[in-house]
Design an enzyme around this catalytic site. Structure first.
Site, PDB file in Angstrom:
ATOM      1  N   THR A   1      11.440 -11.114 -38.466  1.00  7.91           N
ATOM      2  CA  THR A   1      10.656 -10.533 -39.555  1.00  7.91           C
ATOM      3  C   THR A   1      11.054 -11.162 -40.877  1.00  7.91           C
ATOM      4  OG1 THR A   1      10.033  -8.546 -40.655  1.00  7.91           O
ATOM      5  CG2 THR A   1      12.320  -8.725 -40.053  1.00  7.91           C
TER       6      THR A   1
ATOM      7  N   ASN B   1      -2.524  -6.046 -52.352  1.00 11.50           N
ATOM      8  CA  ASN B   1      -2.507  -7.504 -52.293  1.00 11.50           C
ATOM      9  C   ASN B   1      -3.391  -8.156 -53.334  1.00 11.50           C
ATOM     10  OD1 ASN B   1      -0.627  -8.407 -50.198  1.00 11.50           O
ATOM     11  ND2 ASN B   1      -1.795  -6.911 -49.012  1.00 11.50           N
TER      12      ASN B   1
ATOM     13  N   GLU C   1       1.817  -2.482 -45.798  1.00 11.35           N
ATOM     14  CA  GLU C   1       1.092  -2.341 -47.063  1.00 11.35           C
ATOM     15  C   GLU C   1      -0.164  -1.493 -46.867  1.00 11.35           C
ATOM     16  OE1 GLU C   1       2.680  -6.358 -49.293  1.00 11.35           O
ATOM     17  OE2 GLU C   1       0.789  -6.436 -48.202  1.00 11.35           O
TER      18      GLU C   1
END
Lengths: 406, 406
Positions: free
Chosen positions: A190, A401, A277
């Site tokens: 990750t 984003n 997110e």
């Protein structure tokens, strides 16, 4: 808001590991953005890294140092990824190691650098170098939670896992942290994760344990299908709790260590998805009945990456036709759709390739409204199976984003 | 709101093609949702279809009929995709063909059925059958625009292209329509597209022309990376404008036909991207300098599918690190990143793998603010190139797909 229980557990101290951090003003002032790990001499360290062709400068330097030397320090900055920064980026990563090595009295190659944050900008190298001394002065045993905060970017919560266990009468500890919330479809590891134990494990087995457990944890999660330039996962065994070194997979203690490390890795990986997110749902995609693991993963990722499924889950809409679409496009050769079964938790929505006769929208909507659910697929052609973890796609993913950096 | 100029052109009548439509109440009342095409006897028809393993019932039936018979009719419903509907779905698609064939005096296998809409629900077959007679009674020459409206689902605009051209003193017409706005990453063809010409072209060349032009048009667009179960593209040549049949690729008229068909296909495909669900930007992703076309497409799709890039474009944020990330994860073997160049239109943002020294955020932001832009990548390792078209990822994409069906 992260999905489900993401509480930081009590983070047990790992003998032989000290952690310090400071506010170096890498990107924003007044935030802890530089973390240093110190490992006692004799520790065994293993790492896995992104497979991106645009691997960041610190990844290149870390891989080189890992191959050359016995690692004693990690230095991690957030706010800037030092990726796509060319030769200057590599020089800056090396400068960081050299400065830390000078201050700590070790070789430069005994330091591994890590960066996370915006791609394509040079590090504010002077501020970073200035932060090393204060971080070293801050070194202490009980700072795992501080470190978890210190490596966050768009993460909304720190991520940690910690266990104590007994082997042959000796109590050992294993503790780890991770970060990451977007650009998450790791390919080897990750964004960043650091796990340490004070159990005595040989260098060779430390590497084996890391590769084995990463494959089933960090390599089985996806938020947006985007693989970072900076993915790195480090596992260290200090051996400081005593006992005879574990140097064979036949050692009965090995399987116990493997089990615990796998559980910690899974937790750290799934925490990243829970904090994905904009995530409002945590989705387990379990595919069984495949001819091999690869096709199970192909189907699972086809579902986990589908924006249409992820938006439907966000809306709690049991639009199961989209699941069938994703299975269909996964490229499984000669798939006989009349043998395909699909469930949302315990509710069968697709039987033998068509709508299950006893299925009602209300049943599907009930599962879809939950914060956590499993999409289970049986391909009906073999015994292989695999599982991938992901989250939904919400307005907030777009918002985060679209706004990040601006 | 579609991006850029999506105006319907004057839709020239194609000799030998008649179109009728009606309101059959497939899903919603009071909307034109059933369209029938009639082709004059002797027409040559070719089709390409989705490669999804879950190909819809009408796709299965259409492929079978195309292989068996000279096609005379198409019947298209919107509102329900008749996909993942098992044997009942296939029987319903066949019933539709049989009913139309009986009323029109042709064989059932001379009819191709098409469906688009929600996946996983059975067709309201009685209402559909009841709509066939009114649609046949409505057959007329000048109804291409009506048909373009009649096949829409989440499309916000009808999509059409039409040209007239002269070959050896004969004036010919080529006219086509398409639909699709989500679940768009066609693999063989888009959701639905129908193109007809009255030029005389042999059956073999009709198929060659269709395959050749689809590859560079519908197979080069993506909205969300999701491949539909119902993708179908049909090209028909009626020959009704006269002239000697074109039966060889060496015929000088062939290259002219190919050029015009390619232009019409490109327009119909790009109209789908311009009307992509929630789209506010139209993005051309052009990759050059590859060793082969496949790796150019891999890099182009890696960029075109990246939610992080698509949200950055939506926000007009020249976050070019995300483009580098997408190049890095595309799996190009032994990519030397120090030879990679990236431009936003004419602005070079990445030179030799790092930030271009003369690049400023203002330059990038200027391009990103435009409704249309080109992301150009030079891989610096060969002469192959390819281009893919996509759109941004906005709040409205989430809204549309979270709300659709509910």
């Amino acid at each position: 808001m992260a999905v489900g229980d993401v509480t930081m557990p009590h983070m047990h101290v790992v003998n032989g590991v000290k952690i310090g951090s400071t506010e170096a003003y890498v990107r924003y002032p007044n935030r802890r953005d530089l973390v240093v790990f110190k490992f006692v001499e004799g520790s065994h360290v293993a790492g896995v890294f992104t497979q991106s062709a645009f691997a960041a400068a610190p990844v290149l330097v870390s891989k080189k140092h890992l191959a050359e030397s016995a690692i004693r320090y990690l230095i991690i900055n957030t706010g800037n990824a030092n990726a796509a920064t060319g030769q200057t980026g590599v020089i800056n990563a090396q400068k960081t190691c050299t400065k830390l090595a000078e201050l700590a009295g070790v070789e430069s190659s005994q330091v591994l650098p890590f960066s996370t944050g915006v791609i394509g900008e040079q590090l504010p190298i002077e501020r970073l170098l200035d932060g090393i001394q204060p971080a070293l002065q801050d070194l202490k045993d009980d700072a795992w939670t501080e470190a978890a905060f210190g490596i966050m970017t768009t993460d909304t919560t720190p991520k940690g896992a910690s266990e104590q266990f007994e082997l042959d009468g000796v109590v050992y500890t294993m503790t780890g942290i991770s970060k990451g919330a977007g650009m998450i479809r790791p390919n080897m590891a990750t964004m960043l994760s650091f796990v340490a134990t004070d159990a005595p494990i040989s260098q060779s087995l430390v590497q084996t344990l890391l590769k084995t457990t990463v494959e089933q944890s960090f390599n089985r999660i996806t938020i947006d299908g985007d693989t970072s330039t900076n993915d790195s996962c480090i596992f260290v065994a200090t051996g400081q709790a005593g006992g005879v070194e574990i140097s064979s997979e036949q050692d009965p203690r090995y399987s116990k260590i493997l089990e615990i490390l796998q559980r910690i890795m899974n937790r750290l990986a799934q925490l990243i998805v829970r904090d994905g997110e904009g995530a409002t749902k945590f989705i387990t995609v379990a595919v069984e009945g495949g001819e091999n693991t690869q096709e199970c993963c192909d189907v699972a990722y086809s579902i986990a990456h589908s924006p249409l499924i992820k938006t439907a889950v966000f809306a709690s809409d049991p639009n199961w036709g989209r699941i069938v679409m994703a299975i269909g496009k996964a490229g499984v050769p000669q798939l006989d759709v009349s043998k395909v079964q699909v469930w949302l938790d315990d509710v069968q929505i697709c039987r033998d390739g068509g709508a299950a006769a006893d299925y009602t929208e209300e049943q599907g909507a009930r599962v879809m409204a939950q914060a956590e659910m499993t999409i289970r697929v049986d391909l009906g052609r073999g015994t292989a199976k695999d599982t991938v973890y992901t989250c939904d796609l919400s307005y907030d993913y777009v918002k985060i984003n679209a706004d990040y950096r601006s």
